[in-house]
Motif scaffolding. Structure first.
Motif, PDB file in Angstrom:
ATOM      1  N   ALA A   1       0.831  -1.211   0.000  1.00  0.00           N
ATOM      2  CA  ALA A   1       0.000   0.000   0.000  1.00  0.00           C
ATOM      3  C   ALA A   1       0.860   1.252   0.000  1.00  0.00           C
ATOM      4  O   ALA A   1       0.525   2.262  -0.642  1.00  0.00           O
ATOM      5  CB  ALA A   1      -0.930  -0.011   1.217  1.00  0.00           C
ATOM      6  N   LEU A   2       2.003   1.178   0.698  1.00  0.00           N
ATOM      7  CA  LEU A   2       2.925   2.317   0.764  1.00  0.00           C
ATOM      8  C   LEU A   2       3.478   2.651  -0.615  1.00  0.00           C
ATOM      9  O   LEU A   2       3.531   3.821  -1.017  1.00  0.00           O
ATOM     10  CB  LEU A   2       4.066   1.983   1.735  1.00  0.00           C
ATOM     11  N   ILE A   3       3.869   1.610  -1.380  1.00  0.00           N
ATOM     12  CA  ILE A   3       4.416   1.821  -2.714  1.00  0.00           C
ATOM     13  C   ILE A   3       3.332   2.334  -3.663  1.00  0.00           C
ATOM     14  O   ILE A   3       3.573   3.231  -4.481  1.00  0.00           O
ATOM     15  CB  ILE A   3       5.039   0.519  -3.248  1.00  0.00           C
ATOM     16  N   LYS A   4       2.130   1.790  -3.552  1.00  0.00           N
ATOM     17  CA  LYS A   4       1.031   2.238  -4.409  1.00  0.00           C
ATOM     18  C   LYS A   4       0.743   3.724  -4.194  1.00  0.00           C
ATOM     19  O   LYS A   4       0.592   4.489  -5.156  1.00  0.00           O
ATOM     20  CB  LYS A   4      -0.228   1.424  -4.134  1.00  0.00           C
ATOM     21  N   THR A   5       0.686   4.144  -2.933  1.00  0.00           N
ATOM     22  CA  THR A   5       0.435   5.557  -2.626  1.00  0.00           C
ATOM     23  C   THR A   5       1.554   6.429  -3.171  1.00  0.00           C
ATOM     24  O   THR A   5       1.309   7.508  -3.737  1.00  0.00           O
ATOM     25  CB  THR A   5       0.302   5.758  -1.102  1.00  0.00           C
ATOM     26  N   TYR A   6       2.789   5.961  -3.036  1.00  0.00           N
ATOM     27  CA  TYR A   6       3.956   6.732  -3.490  1.00  0.00           C
ATOM     28  C   TYR A   6       3.915   6.936  -5.007  1.00  0.00           C
ATOM     29  O   TYR A   6       4.169   8.034  -5.513  1.00  0.00           O
ATOM     30  CB  TYR A   6       5.236   6.003  -3.094  1.00  0.00           C
ATOM     31  N   LEU A   7       3.568   5.858  -5.762  1.00  0.00           N
ATOM     32  CA  LEU A   7       3.610   5.919  -7.225  1.00  0.00           C
ATOM     33  C   LEU A   7       2.358   6.527  -7.845  1.00  0.00           C
ATOM     34  O   LEU A   7       2.383   6.962  -9.004  1.00  0.00           O
ATOM     35  CB  LEU A   7       3.830   4.514  -7.799  1.00  0.00           C
ATOM     36  N   THR A   8       1.265   6.562  -7.102  1.00  0.00           N
ATOM     37  CA  THR A   8       0.028   7.110  -7.668  1.00  0.00           C
ATOM     38  C   THR A   8      -0.342   8.477  -7.102  1.00  0.00           C
ATOM     39  O   THR A   8      -1.133   9.199  -7.706  1.00  0.00           O
ATOM     40  CB  THR A   8      -1.148   6.147  -7.417  1.00  0.00           C
ATOM     41  N   GLU A   9       0.250   8.844  -5.949  1.00  0.00           N
ATOM     42  CA  GLU A   9      -0.117  10.122  -5.335  1.00  0.00           C
ATOM     43  C   GLU A   9       1.097  10.972  -4.958  1.00  0.00           C
ATOM     44  O   GLU A   9       1.260  12.095  -5.441  1.00  0.00           O
ATOM     45  CB  GLU A   9      -0.961   9.865  -4.076  1.00  0.00           C
TER      46      GLU A   9
END
Length: 400
Positions: free
Chosen positions: A223-231
Protein backbone atom coordinates in the motif's frame (compact mmCIF):
# COMPACT_ATOMS: atom_id res chain seq x y z
CA UNK A 1 11.27 -24.65 -51.37
CA UNK A 2 14.93 -23.85 -50.67
CA UNK A 3 15.84 -20.90 -48.54
CA UNK A 4 17.47 -18.30 -50.79
CA UNK A 5 21.04 -17.47 -49.85
CA UNK A 6 21.77 -13.83 -49.11
CA UNK A 7 24.50 -11.95 -47.32
CA UNK A 8 21.89 -10.30 -45.14
CA UNK A 9 20.43 -13.60 -43.94
CA UNK A 10 22.23 -16.88 -44.61
CA UNK A 11 25.61 -17.69 -46.04
CA UNK A 12 24.54 -20.82 -47.96
CA UNK A 13 21.31 -22.03 -49.48
CA UNK A 14 19.49 -24.85 -47.65
CA UNK A 15 16.16 -26.51 -47.01
CA UNK A 16 14.99 -26.95 -43.44
CA UNK A 17 14.49 -30.51 -42.10
CA UNK A 18 11.11 -32.22 -42.38
CA UNK A 19 9.89 -35.37 -40.65
CA UNK A 20 8.21 -38.29 -42.40
CA UNK A 21 6.63 -40.28 -39.57
CA UNK A 22 4.52 -42.60 -41.76
CA UNK A 23 1.44 -41.45 -39.82
CA UNK A 24 2.94 -42.64 -36.54
CA UNK A 25 3.70 -46.18 -37.77
CA UNK A 26 6.73 -47.29 -35.71
CA UNK A 27 7.13 -50.49 -37.74
CA UNK A 28 8.75 -48.34 -40.40
CA UNK A 29 11.97 -46.31 -40.09
CA UNK A 30 11.04 -42.64 -39.77
CA UNK A 31 13.09 -40.16 -41.76
CA UNK A 32 14.17 -36.56 -41.25
CA UNK A 33 15.11 -35.07 -44.62
CA UNK A 34 16.98 -31.83 -45.18
CA UNK A 35 19.11 -30.24 -47.89
CA UNK A 36 22.55 -28.73 -47.30
CA UNK A 37 24.77 -26.78 -49.69
CA UNK A 38 27.66 -28.70 -51.26
CA UNK A 39 30.42 -26.14 -51.82
CA UNK A 40 32.32 -28.38 -54.27
CA UNK A 41 29.35 -29.23 -56.48
CA UNK A 42 27.67 -25.82 -55.99
CA UNK A 43 24.24 -27.33 -55.40
CA UNK A 44 21.96 -28.61 -52.67
CA UNK A 45 22.57 -32.15 -51.43
CA UNK A 46 19.89 -34.25 -49.72
CA UNK A 47 20.63 -35.70 -46.29
CA UNK A 48 18.57 -38.09 -44.19
CA UNK A 49 18.58 -39.03 -40.52
CA UNK A 50 16.57 -41.64 -38.63
CA UNK A 51 15.16 -40.58 -35.24
CA UNK A 52 15.59 -43.12 -32.46
CA UNK A 53 12.99 -44.52 -30.09
CA UNK A 54 11.05 -47.67 -29.33
CA UNK A 55 7.75 -45.78 -29.12
CA UNK A 56 6.18 -43.02 -31.22
CA UNK A 57 6.48 -40.62 -28.30
CA UNK A 58 10.23 -41.28 -28.01
CA UNK A 59 10.70 -40.82 -31.77
CA UNK A 60 8.76 -37.54 -31.81
CA UNK A 61 10.90 -36.25 -28.92
CA UNK A 62 14.16 -37.23 -30.66
CA UNK A 63 12.87 -35.78 -33.96
CA UNK A 64 12.06 -32.47 -32.31
CA UNK A 65 15.59 -32.20 -30.87
CA UNK A 66 17.24 -33.21 -34.15
CA UNK A 67 15.18 -30.79 -36.26
CA UNK A 68 15.93 -27.93 -33.87
CA UNK A 69 19.63 -28.77 -33.88
CA UNK A 70 19.90 -29.18 -37.67
CA UNK A 71 17.96 -25.98 -38.34
CA UNK A 72 20.32 -23.96 -36.15
CA UNK A 73 23.30 -25.68 -37.77
CA UNK A 74 22.07 -24.79 -41.28
CA UNK A 75 21.24 -21.18 -40.40
CA UNK A 76 24.71 -20.75 -38.93
CA UNK A 77 26.30 -21.50 -42.32
CA UNK A 78 26.76 -25.27 -42.38
CA UNK A 79 27.83 -26.88 -45.68
CA UNK A 80 29.13 -30.18 -47.02
CA UNK A 81 31.80 -31.20 -49.54
CA UNK A 82 32.09 -33.69 -52.39
CA UNK A 83 33.14 -37.01 -50.86
CA UNK A 84 34.53 -38.19 -54.21
CA UNK A 85 36.92 -35.28 -54.39
CA UNK A 86 40.53 -36.26 -53.75
CA UNK A 87 41.69 -35.06 -50.37
CA UNK A 88 45.37 -34.39 -49.79
CA UNK A 89 46.92 -35.72 -46.57
CA UNK A 90 46.84 -33.22 -43.75
CA UNK A 91 50.09 -31.54 -42.89
CA UNK A 92 51.83 -32.44 -39.60
CA UNK A 93 50.98 -28.93 -38.36
CA UNK A 94 47.28 -29.47 -39.08
CA UNK A 95 47.29 -32.84 -37.30
CA UNK A 96 48.72 -31.24 -34.22
CA UNK A 97 45.95 -28.64 -34.11
CA UNK A 98 43.08 -30.33 -32.28
CA UNK A 99 40.00 -28.79 -30.74
CA UNK A 100 40.39 -28.10 -27.03
CA UNK A 101 37.77 -28.05 -24.31
CA UNK A 102 37.73 -24.26 -24.66
CA UNK A 103 36.96 -24.60 -28.39
CA UNK A 104 34.01 -26.85 -27.59
CA UNK A 105 32.68 -24.39 -25.01
CA UNK A 106 32.76 -21.71 -27.72
CA UNK A 107 31.05 -24.09 -30.17
CA UNK A 108 28.29 -24.87 -27.65
CA UNK A 109 27.62 -21.18 -26.99
CA UNK A 110 27.61 -20.42 -30.72
CA UNK A 111 24.99 -23.07 -31.43
CA UNK A 112 22.78 -22.13 -28.47
CA UNK A 113 22.76 -18.38 -29.11
CA UNK A 114 20.01 -18.75 -31.73
CA UNK A 115 17.92 -21.30 -29.83
CA UNK A 116 17.93 -19.90 -26.30
CA UNK A 117 16.73 -16.64 -24.83
CA UNK A 118 19.29 -13.98 -24.02
CA UNK A 119 19.06 -14.48 -20.25
CA UNK A 120 19.53 -18.25 -20.64
CA UNK A 121 22.57 -17.73 -22.84
CA UNK A 122 23.97 -15.30 -20.27
CA UNK A 123 23.48 -17.93 -17.57
CA UNK A 124 25.22 -20.59 -19.68
CA UNK A 125 28.18 -18.27 -20.22
CA UNK A 126 28.45 -17.58 -16.50
CA UNK A 127 28.32 -21.27 -15.55
CA UNK A 128 30.80 -22.33 -18.23
CA UNK A 129 33.14 -19.54 -17.14
CA UNK A 130 33.27 -21.14 -13.69
CA UNK A 131 34.05 -24.46 -15.36
CA UNK A 132 36.91 -23.13 -17.49
CA UNK A 133 38.30 -21.13 -14.54
CA UNK A 134 38.30 -24.36 -12.53
CA UNK A 135 40.29 -26.13 -15.26
CA UNK A 136 42.76 -23.26 -15.59
CA UNK A 137 43.35 -23.19 -11.84
CA UNK A 138 43.55 -26.91 -11.04
CA UNK A 139 44.37 -28.49 -14.42
CA UNK A 140 46.40 -25.86 -16.28
CA UNK A 141 47.56 -28.34 -18.96
CA UNK A 142 44.13 -29.89 -19.55
CA UNK A 143 42.97 -29.69 -23.15
CA UNK A 144 41.12 -32.85 -24.26
CA UNK A 145 37.43 -32.70 -23.35
CA UNK A 146 37.23 -36.50 -23.79
CA UNK A 147 39.49 -36.88 -20.77
CA UNK A 148 37.19 -35.00 -18.38
CA UNK A 149 36.11 -37.78 -16.02
CA UNK A 150 33.31 -38.29 -13.50
CA UNK A 151 35.92 -37.87 -10.75
CA UNK A 152 36.82 -34.44 -12.14
CA UNK A 153 33.12 -33.58 -12.32
CA UNK A 154 32.80 -34.30 -8.61
CA UNK A 155 35.90 -32.21 -7.96
CA UNK A 156 34.27 -29.33 -9.82
CA UNK A 157 31.12 -29.79 -7.72
CA UNK A 158 33.20 -29.78 -4.52
CA UNK A 159 35.04 -26.71 -5.79
CA UNK A 160 31.73 -24.82 -6.13
CA UNK A 161 30.66 -25.83 -2.63
CA UNK A 162 34.05 -25.01 -1.13
CA UNK A 163 34.33 -21.55 -2.67
CA UNK A 164 30.74 -20.83 -1.62
CA UNK A 165 31.46 -21.87 1.97
CA UNK A 166 34.61 -19.77 2.03
CA UNK A 167 32.69 -16.78 0.70
CA UNK A 168 34.58 -16.60 -2.56
CA UNK A 169 31.68 -16.86 -5.00
CA UNK A 170 28.70 -16.50 -2.67
CA UNK A 171 26.78 -19.09 -4.69
CA UNK A 172 23.37 -20.19 -3.45
CA UNK A 173 22.37 -23.85 -3.45
CA UNK A 174 20.15 -23.15 -6.43
CA UNK A 175 22.95 -21.46 -8.42
CA UNK A 176 25.33 -24.32 -7.66
CA UNK A 177 22.74 -26.85 -8.79
CA UNK A 178 21.95 -24.97 -12.01
CA UNK A 179 25.70 -24.68 -12.73
CA UNK A 180 25.91 -28.47 -12.61
CA UNK A 181 22.79 -28.64 -14.78
CA UNK A 182 24.43 -26.45 -17.42
CA UNK A 183 27.47 -28.72 -17.43
CA UNK A 184 25.24 -31.74 -18.01
CA UNK A 185 23.56 -29.94 -20.93
CA UNK A 186 26.99 -29.08 -22.35
CA UNK A 187 28.20 -32.69 -22.24
CA UNK A 188 24.92 -33.98 -23.68
CA UNK A 189 25.56 -31.56 -26.56
CA UNK A 190 28.99 -33.16 -27.06
CA UNK A 191 27.57 -36.69 -26.83
CA UNK A 192 25.08 -35.99 -29.63
CA UNK A 193 28.01 -35.02 -31.84
CA UNK A 194 29.97 -38.17 -30.91
CA UNK A 195 32.71 -36.03 -29.39
CA UNK A 196 32.47 -37.74 -26.00
CA UNK A 197 31.00 -41.13 -25.14
CA UNK A 198 29.69 -40.36 -21.65
CA UNK A 199 28.34 -37.45 -19.65
CA UNK A 200 30.52 -37.17 -16.51
CA UNK A 201 27.79 -35.19 -14.73
CA UNK A 202 25.07 -37.85 -15.11
CA UNK A 203 25.68 -39.37 -11.69
CA UNK A 204 26.10 -36.02 -9.98
CA UNK A 205 24.17 -35.84 -6.73
CA UNK A 206 21.44 -33.20 -6.62
CA UNK A 207 21.80 -30.27 -4.29
CA UNK A 208 18.67 -29.47 -2.25
CA UNK A 209 17.16 -26.08 -3.02
CA UNK A 210 16.24 -24.14 0.08
CA UNK A 211 12.53 -23.30 0.36
CA UNK A 212 11.08 -20.05 1.58
CA UNK A 213 13.68 -17.58 0.30
CA UNK A 214 11.35 -15.63 -2.01
CA UNK A 215 10.00 -12.48 -0.36
CA UNK A 216 6.52 -11.14 -1.14
CA UNK A 217 5.35 -7.66 -0.15
CA UNK A 218 3.52 -7.17 3.11
CA UNK A 219 0.12 -5.52 2.79
CA UNK A 220 1.51 -2.40 4.47
CA UNK A 221 4.52 -2.06 2.16
CA UNK A 222 2.45 -2.77 -0.94
CA UNK A 223 0.00 0.00 0.00
CA UNK A 224 2.93 2.32 0.76
CA UNK A 225 4.42 1.82 -2.71
CA UNK A 226 1.03 2.24 -4.41
CA UNK A 227 0.44 5.56 -2.63
CA UNK A 228 3.96 6.73 -3.49
CA UNK A 229 3.61 5.92 -7.23
CA UNK A 230 0.03 7.11 -7.67
CA UNK A 231 -0.12 10.12 -5.33
CA UNK A 232 3.10 11.23 -3.59
CA UNK A 233 5.50 10.93 -6.52
CA UNK A 234 3.35 9.87 -9.48
CA UNK A 235 4.88 7.46 -11.97
CA UNK A 236 1.88 5.96 -13.81
CA UNK A 237 3.89 3.77 -16.14
CA UNK A 238 5.98 2.18 -13.38
CA UNK A 239 2.82 1.48 -11.40
CA UNK A 240 1.17 -0.14 -14.44
CA UNK A 241 4.31 -2.24 -15.01
CA UNK A 242 4.25 -3.53 -11.42
CA UNK A 243 0.48 -4.06 -11.45
CA UNK A 244 0.66 -6.22 -14.60
CA UNK A 245 3.17 -8.45 -12.81
CA UNK A 246 0.86 -8.66 -9.80
CA UNK A 247 -2.24 -9.55 -11.83
CA UNK A 248 -0.74 -11.79 -14.55
CA UNK A 249 2.33 -13.42 -12.91
CA UNK A 250 4.41 -12.51 -15.97
CA UNK A 251 8.16 -12.26 -15.52
CA UNK A 252 9.50 -8.72 -15.16
CA UNK A 253 12.20 -8.89 -17.80
CA UNK A 254 11.22 -9.62 -21.37
CA UNK A 255 7.66 -10.79 -20.76
CA UNK A 256 6.26 -7.57 -19.24
CA UNK A 257 8.72 -5.07 -20.69
CA UNK A 258 8.16 -6.23 -24.28
CA UNK A 259 4.35 -6.26 -24.19
CA UNK A 260 2.68 -4.51 -27.11
CA UNK A 261 -0.77 -2.94 -27.32
CA UNK A 262 -1.79 -5.73 -29.69
CA UNK A 263 -1.01 -8.32 -27.01
CA UNK A 264 -4.00 -7.09 -24.97
CA UNK A 265 -7.08 -9.01 -26.03
CA UNK A 266 -10.63 -8.79 -24.78
CA UNK A 267 -10.16 -11.43 -22.11
CA UNK A 268 -6.50 -12.48 -22.35
CA UNK A 269 -2.99 -11.05 -22.55
CA UNK A 270 -0.75 -12.75 -25.08
CA UNK A 271 2.87 -13.62 -24.26
CA UNK A 272 4.66 -13.93 -27.60
CA UNK A 273 6.96 -16.91 -28.19
CA UNK A 274 10.01 -14.65 -28.53
CA UNK A 275 9.48 -13.40 -24.98
CA UNK A 276 8.09 -16.47 -23.18
CA UNK A 277 10.51 -18.57 -21.17
CA UNK A 278 9.55 -21.80 -22.97
CA UNK A 279 9.53 -20.04 -26.39
CA UNK A 280 5.84 -20.83 -26.94
CA UNK A 281 3.05 -18.30 -27.42
CA UNK A 282 0.87 -18.33 -24.29
CA UNK A 283 -2.16 -16.51 -22.93
CA UNK A 284 -2.98 -15.23 -19.44
CA UNK A 285 -6.50 -14.31 -18.39
CA UNK A 286 -7.27 -10.67 -17.60
CA UNK A 287 -8.71 -10.23 -14.10
CA UNK A 288 -11.22 -7.55 -13.12
CA UNK A 289 -8.56 -5.45 -11.39
CA UNK A 290 -6.29 -5.52 -14.44
CA UNK A 291 -9.20 -4.74 -16.79
CA UNK A 292 -9.92 -1.61 -14.76
CA UNK A 293 -6.30 -0.49 -15.21
CA UNK A 294 -6.38 -1.24 -18.95
CA UNK A 295 -9.44 0.96 -19.31
CA UNK A 296 -8.02 3.67 -17.04
CA UNK A 297 -4.86 3.89 -19.19
CA UNK A 298 -6.97 3.59 -22.40
CA UNK A 299 -4.48 1.03 -23.72
CA UNK A 300 -6.76 -0.45 -26.37
CA UNK A 301 -7.05 2.97 -28.03
CA UNK A 302 -3.40 2.91 -29.21
CA UNK A 303 -1.85 1.39 -32.33
CA UNK A 304 -1.48 -2.42 -31.79
CA UNK A 305 2.15 -2.31 -32.94
CA UNK A 306 3.27 0.09 -30.19
CA UNK A 307 5.07 -1.10 -27.07
CA UNK A 308 3.11 -0.42 -23.88
CA UNK A 309 6.21 0.73 -21.99
CA UNK A 310 8.72 3.30 -23.25
CA UNK A 311 11.16 5.82 -21.81
CA UNK A 312 8.66 8.54 -22.69
CA UNK A 313 6.08 7.11 -20.28
CA UNK A 314 3.46 6.31 -22.94
CA UNK A 315 3.05 3.64 -25.65
CA UNK A 316 5.63 4.04 -28.39
CA UNK A 317 7.95 2.40 -30.92
CA UNK A 318 10.75 1.28 -28.58
CA UNK A 319 10.64 -0.38 -25.16
CA UNK A 320 13.19 0.46 -22.41
CA UNK A 321 16.40 -1.49 -21.85
CA UNK A 322 16.32 -4.62 -19.68
CA UNK A 323 17.57 -2.78 -16.55
CA UNK A 324 15.43 0.34 -16.81
CA UNK A 325 12.52 -0.80 -14.65
CA UNK A 326 14.86 -2.62 -12.28
CA UNK A 327 16.61 0.67 -11.55
CA UNK A 328 13.34 2.62 -11.29
CA UNK A 329 11.95 0.08 -8.86
CA UNK A 330 15.15 0.12 -6.79
CA UNK A 331 14.88 3.90 -6.47
CA UNK A 332 11.36 3.57 -5.09
CA UNK A 333 12.45 0.97 -2.53
CA UNK A 334 15.32 3.23 -1.53
CA UNK A 335 13.08 6.30 -1.19
CA UNK A 336 10.70 4.36 1.08
CA UNK A 337 13.48 2.73 3.15
CA UNK A 338 12.50 -0.77 1.99
CA UNK A 339 15.78 -1.92 0.46
CA UNK A 340 16.77 -3.98 3.51
CA UNK A 341 13.70 -6.22 3.16
CA UNK A 342 15.04 -8.17 0.14
CA UNK A 343 12.18 -7.10 -2.11
CA UNK A 344 12.67 -7.37 -5.87
CA UNK A 345 10.57 -6.97 -9.02
CA UNK A 346 9.67 -10.66 -8.70
CA UNK A 347 8.08 -9.82 -5.34
CA UNK A 348 5.12 -8.36 -7.25
CA UNK A 349 4.56 -11.64 -9.07
CA UNK A 350 4.93 -13.59 -5.82
CA UNK A 351 2.57 -11.22 -4.01
CA UNK A 352 -0.08 -11.72 -6.70
CA UNK A 353 0.27 -15.50 -6.56
CA UNK A 354 -0.14 -15.52 -2.77
CA UNK A 355 -3.18 -13.22 -2.95
CA UNK A 356 -4.93 -15.34 -5.59
CA UNK A 357 -4.15 -18.63 -3.84
CA UNK A 358 -5.42 -17.36 -0.50
CA UNK A 359 -8.60 -16.12 -2.18
CA UNK A 360 -9.32 -19.32 -4.15
CA UNK A 361 -7.21 -22.20 -2.74
CA UNK A 362 -7.25 -23.39 -6.38
CA UNK A 363 -3.82 -24.79 -7.21
CA UNK A 364 -4.85 -25.64 -10.80
CA UNK A 365 -5.80 -22.02 -11.39
CA UNK A 366 -2.38 -20.96 -10.09
CA UNK A 367 -0.77 -23.51 -12.42
CA UNK A 368 -2.60 -22.08 -15.44
CA UNK A 369 -1.86 -18.48 -14.53
CA UNK A 370 1.83 -19.24 -13.90
CA UNK A 371 1.93 -21.35 -17.09
CA UNK A 372 3.58 -24.22 -15.23
CA UNK A 373 3.94 -27.54 -17.02
CA UNK A 374 2.92 -29.60 -13.97
CA UNK A 375 1.16 -29.35 -10.61
CA UNK A 376 4.39 -30.49 -8.98
CA UNK A 377 6.12 -27.37 -10.27
CA UNK A 378 3.30 -25.21 -8.91
CA UNK A 379 3.40 -27.00 -5.56
CA UNK A 380 7.14 -26.36 -5.22
CA UNK A 381 6.66 -22.70 -6.17
CA UNK A 382 3.90 -22.18 -3.61
CA UNK A 383 6.01 -23.85 -0.93
CA UNK A 384 8.88 -21.53 -1.78
CA UNK A 385 6.47 -18.68 -1.00
CA UNK A 386 5.50 -20.18 2.34
CA UNK A 387 2.23 -21.65 1.13
CA UNK A 388 2.35 -25.12 2.68
CA UNK A 389 -0.63 -26.81 1.11
CA UNK A 390 -0.81 -29.90 3.31
CA UNK A 391 -1.05 -27.95 6.57
CA UNK A 392 -3.93 -25.84 5.20
CA UNK A 393 -5.84 -28.93 4.13
CA UNK A 394 -5.29 -30.60 7.52
CA UNK A 395 -6.77 -27.59 9.31
CA UNK A 396 -10.18 -28.64 7.98
CA UNK A 397 -9.71 -32.25 9.19
CA UNK A 398 -12.83 -32.98 11.36
CA UNK A 399 -12.15 -33.79 15.02
CA UNK A 400 -13.35 -37.03 16.58
Amino acid sequence: MAVKASKEEYKYEFRLPRLNDYNGDISKPWLITFYIWNIDLAKLERKRLTPKGATAQERYKDSKNLIKEISTWLKNGAYTVDKKKKVLPASPQAEEKKSTVFDYVSLFLKFTQNTKKRNTLRTYKSHLKRYTNFLIKYYPNFREVTEFSSQMAFEFFDHLLKTRREGGLELSNKTTKTSIGTMSIFFNFLMRRKIVKENPFTEMESLPIEIGKRVAFSDTDRALIKTYLTETNPNPQLWLYLAIMYYTFLRPGEEVRNLKIGDIGEHYIRVRSDDAKNRKTQYVQISRGLEELIQEYKLRDYDPELYIFTLQGRPGLKCPGDRWFYLQHAKVLDALNLKNKNYSQYSWKDTGVIALYRATKDIKLIQRMCRHSSLEQTDKYLKSLGMFLESEILESFPAL
